[in-house]
Design a protein around this motif. Structure first.
Motif, mmCIF file in Angstrom:
data_model
loop_
_atom_site.group_PDB
_atom_site.id
_atom_site.type_symbol
_atom_site.label_atom_id
_atom_site.label_comp_id
_atom_site.label_asym_id
_atom_site.label_seq_id
_atom_site.Cartn_x
_atom_site.Cartn_y
_atom_site.Cartn_z
ATOM 1 N N ARG A 244 0.802 -1.170 0.007
ATOM 2 C CA ARG A 244 -0.052 0.049 0.118
ATOM 3 C C ARG A 244 1.118 1.351 0.161
ATOM 4 N NH1 ARG A 244 -3.144 0.905 -2.456
ATOM 5 N NH2 ARG A 244 -3.771 2.804 -1.389
ATOM 6 N N ILE A 245 0.512 2.302 -0.775
ATOM 7 C CA ILE A 245 1.085 3.382 -1.093
ATOM 8 C C ILE A 245 0.482 4.560 -0.671
ATOM 9 C CG2 ILE A 245 2.606 4.810 -2.588
ATOM 10 C CD1 ILE A 245 3.566 1.916 -2.001
ATOM 11 N N SER A 246 0.914 5.500 0.216
ATOM 12 C CA SER A 246 0.263 6.716 0.279
ATOM 13 C C SER A 246 1.184 7.935 0.066
ATOM 14 C CB SER A 246 -0.245 6.759 1.807
ATOM 15 O OG SER A 246 1.061 6.832 2.652
ATOM 16 N N VAL A 247 0.473 8.776 -0.469
ATOM 17 C CA VAL A 247 1.448 10.047 -0.852
ATOM 18 C C VAL A 247 1.223 11.180 -0.215
ATOM 19 C CG1 VAL A 247 1.856 11.278 -3.007
ATOM 20 C CG2 VAL A 247 1.288 9.077 -3.276
ATOM 21 N N ALA A 248 2.193 11.625 0.317
ATOM 22 C CA ALA A 248 2.016 12.603 1.312
ATOM 23 C C ALA A 248 2.413 14.344 0.685
ATOM 24 C CB ALA A 248 3.056 12.737 2.432
ATOM 25 N N VAL A 249 1.661 15.145 1.066
ATOM 26 C CA VAL A 249 1.876 16.496 0.473
ATOM 27 C C VAL A 249 2.815 17.119 1.240
ATOM 28 C CG1 VAL A 249 0.761 18.580 -0.151
ATOM 29 C CG2 VAL A 249 -0.452 16.452 -0.342
ATOM 30 N N SER A 250 3.764 17.774 0.453
ATOM 31 C CA SER A 250 5.016 18.600 1.256
ATOM 32 C C SER A 250 4.367 19.758 1.792
ATOM 33 C CB SER A 250 6.131 18.824 0.053
ATOM 34 O OG SER A 250 6.829 19.890 0.922
ATOM 35 N N PRO A 251 4.739 20.025 3.016
ATOM 36 C CA PRO A 251 4.045 21.336 3.638
ATOM 37 C C PRO A 251 4.951 22.462 3.164
ATOM 38 C CG PRO A 251 5.845 20.105 5.158
ATOM 39 C CD PRO A 251 5.517 19.333 3.882
ATOM 40 N N SER A 252 5.855 22.332 2.436
ATOM 41 C CA SER A 252 6.691 23.419 1.993
ATOM 42 C C SER A 252 6.041 23.980 0.778
ATOM 43 C CB SER A 252 7.931 22.922 1.108
ATOM 44 O OG SER A 252 8.554 23.957 0.447
ATOM 45 N N ASP A 253 5.952 25.655 1.011
ATOM 46 C CA ASP A 253 5.260 26.502 -0.116
ATOM 47 C C ASP A 253 6.077 26.949 -1.146
ATOM 48 O OD1 ASP A 253 3.654 28.373 3.064
ATOM 49 O OD2 ASP A 253 2.979 26.608 1.567
ATOM 50 N N SER A 254 7.447 26.299 -1.114
ATOM 51 C CA SER A 254 8.383 26.663 -2.063
ATOM 52 C C SER A 254 7.749 26.417 -3.590
ATOM 53 C CB SER A 254 9.629 25.990 -2.069
ATOM 54 O OG SER A 254 10.433 25.845 -3.241
ATOM 55 N N GLN A 255 7.797 27.243 -4.544
ATOM 56 C CA GLN A 255 7.234 27.025 -5.905
ATOM 57 C C GLN A 255 8.297 26.317 -6.799
ATOM 58 O OE1 GLN A 255 4.165 28.152 -6.610
ATOM 59 N NE2 GLN A 255 4.188 27.973 -4.105
ATOM 60 N N ASP A 256 9.631 26.380 -6.496
ATOM 61 C CA ASP A 256 10.574 25.530 -7.168
ATOM 62 C C ASP A 256 11.084 24.264 -6.947
ATOM 63 O OD1 ASP A 256 10.646 28.039 -8.766
ATOM 64 O OD2 ASP A 256 11.860 29.059 -7.203
ATOM 65 N N ALA A 257 10.453 24.041 -5.906
ATOM 66 C CA ALA A 257 10.980 22.357 -5.118
ATOM 67 C C ALA A 257 10.563 21.381 -6.127
ATOM 68 C CB ALA A 257 10.421 22.169 -3.816
ATOM 69 N N CYS A 258 11.316 20.430 -6.409
ATOM 70 C CA CYS A 258 11.158 19.246 -7.139
ATOM 71 C C CYS A 258 10.371 18.002 -6.190
ATOM 72 C CB CYS A 258 12.083 18.571 -7.827
ATOM 73 S SG CYS A 258 12.929 19.894 -9.022
ATOM 74 N N VAL A 259 9.503 17.330 -6.976
ATOM 75 C CA VAL A 259 9.211 15.896 -6.070
ATOM 76 C C VAL A 259 10.203 15.324 -5.382
ATOM 77 C CG1 VAL A 259 7.249 15.645 -7.533
ATOM 78 C CG2 VAL A 259 9.434 14.384 -8.060
ATOM 79 N N ARG A 260 9.877 14.902 -4.003
ATOM 80 C CA ARG A 260 10.881 14.123 -3.342
ATOM 81 C C ARG A 260 10.409 12.668 -3.353
ATOM 82 N NH1 ARG A 260 12.163 16.893 1.903
ATOM 83 N NH2 ARG A 260 14.215 15.766 1.812
ATOM 84 N N ILE A 261 11.467 11.868 -3.224
ATOM 85 C CA ILE A 261 11.106 10.193 -3.056
ATOM 86 C C ILE A 261 11.453 10.152 -1.654
ATOM 87 C CG2 ILE A 261 11.346 7.784 -3.804
ATOM 88 C CD1 ILE A 261 10.439 9.754 -6.189
ATOM 89 N N GLN A 262 10.611 9.637 -0.961
ATOM 90 C CA GLN A 262 10.260 9.351 0.503
ATOM 91 C C GLN A 262 10.185 7.848 0.698
ATOM 92 O OE1 GLN A 262 8.056 11.686 3.663
ATOM 93 N NE2 GLN A 262 7.191 9.725 3.678
ATOM 94 N N HIS A 263 11.058 7.234 1.859
ATOM 95 C CA HIS A 263 11.031 5.897 2.168
ATOM 96 C C HIS A 263 10.500 5.920 3.485
ATOM 97 C CE1 HIS A 263 13.014 4.065 -1.229
ATOM 98 N NE2 HIS A 263 13.612 5.300 -1.443
ATOM 99 N N ARG A 264 9.535 4.900 3.932
ATOM 100 C CA ARG A 264 9.281 4.846 5.425
ATOM 101 C C ARG A 264 9.478 3.429 5.658
ATOM 102 N NH1 ARG A 264 5.695 3.057 9.037
ATOM 103 N NH2 ARG A 264 5.255 4.499 10.820
#
Length: 303
Positions: free
Chosen positions: A18-38
């Motif tokens: 099961r995969i859940s996708v979190a939304v970054s709290p950052s307001d940066s308009q230039d940040a790229c997607v980030r790959i996270q491992h739990r």
């Protein structure tokens, strides 16, 4: 729906595929997607010490005496190559992608994924819910493809919602259930119908409805790894967990299920795609229990 292998151990929430996708709290308009491992693993003092030296904070799953630890790390961590080696040593690794608010808001369509898996479809003994809930005339028990819902889902009882208002049953990865209030506020205005949910004894439950997903949509799957079933001859794709979900090839309704199946081994499910207005309404009402993952747009189809 998710069909099961012959022998299955009940999964822990957020474990396995099961995969859940979190939304970054950052307001940066230039940040790229980030790959996270739990990550969850049975640690040793040596591994725990090394993770601490690498700058990875960990926590014990069942108290200080437990050897089972968890931690969250992103692939842009400066010591990621060594951390990846530790993860590859036998850890449970749930890969997700975090997105900026801008990336989510600019997507015409999003994937809806539950962040709360609660209870099991009934009857659960010997997976009796399969024949009770689905038409299995076109179903392949080997790969899980082909079941069609024919009857209302049954739950053990009224969900204990707390502050959440969306859930997914364990074993069933392509159906969403919501409180009647959330359906009326967010989904009914978008033209999404609801289906009743029954208790174990056949009574209609008062605090939960199933979101009816009647539409389907083709998505861009060229180049994605697929597995061909030698039993039924059909194919399904490995769960796509990194980056944007593949783009739609036509315009779906407010909620649509992908034509293509995803999964591995005996599981097969068709992810649920929603239009941006539903994503926006979920955010405006601060809905808990579901997350959104943006789909690639026209320009990202082959990137």
């Amino acid at each position: 729906m998710r069909a099961l292998p012959n022998r299955v151990v009940k999964p822990l929430p957020q474990a396995g595929l099961r995969i859940s996708v979190a939304v970054s709290p950052s307001d940066s308009q230039d940040a790229c997607v980030r790959i996270q491992h739990r990550v969850s693993l049975n640690s040793t003092p040596r591994v725990s010490s090394e993770l601490a030296a690498l700058g990875v904070p960990t926590s014990a799953e069942n108290g200080l005496a437990s050897r089972l630890i968890t931690f969250i790390v992103h692939e842009d961590h400066p010591r990621w190559p060594r951390i990846a080696q530790i993860i590859d040593g036998g850890a449970v690794d749930v890969v997700t992608t975090t997105f900026t608010e801008k990336e989510i808001c600019q997507a015409a369509h999003v994937l809806l994924e539950s962040t709360w898996h609660h209870g099991y479809p009934q009857p659960e003994d010997d997976f009796g819910y399969l024949s009770a809930t689905y038409d299995l005339s076109d179903h392949c028990a080997a790969c899980g493809v082909g079941a069609r819902q024919k009857s209302s889902f049954r739950m053990e009882g009224e969900p204990k919602w707390g502050k959440k208002s969306v859930l997914q049953l364990n074993w069933v990865f392509d159906e969403l259930f919501a409180t009647p209030e959330l359906w009326h506020t967010v989904f009914e205005p978008a033209g999404v119908e609801r289906l009743p949910v029954l208790g174990k004894n056949g009574e209609e439950l008062a605090t939960v409805v199933q979101l009816a997903v009647g539409d389907q949509v083709e998505i861009e799957v060229s180049g994605m790894p697929a597995k061909h079933c030698p039993t039924c001859g059909r194919s399904k794709y490995l769960p796509a967990t990194r980056g944007f979900f593949p783009a739609v090839l036509d315009e779906p309704g407010s909620l649509a299920r992908t034509v293509q199946y995803f999964g591995s081994d005996g599981s097969a499910f068709r992810p649920i795609v929603a239009r941006q207005e539903i994503s926006r309404a979920l955010a405006e009402h601060k809905v808990r229990g579901v997350s959104v993952r943006p789909l690639a747009g026209q320009d990202e189809r082959h990137s």
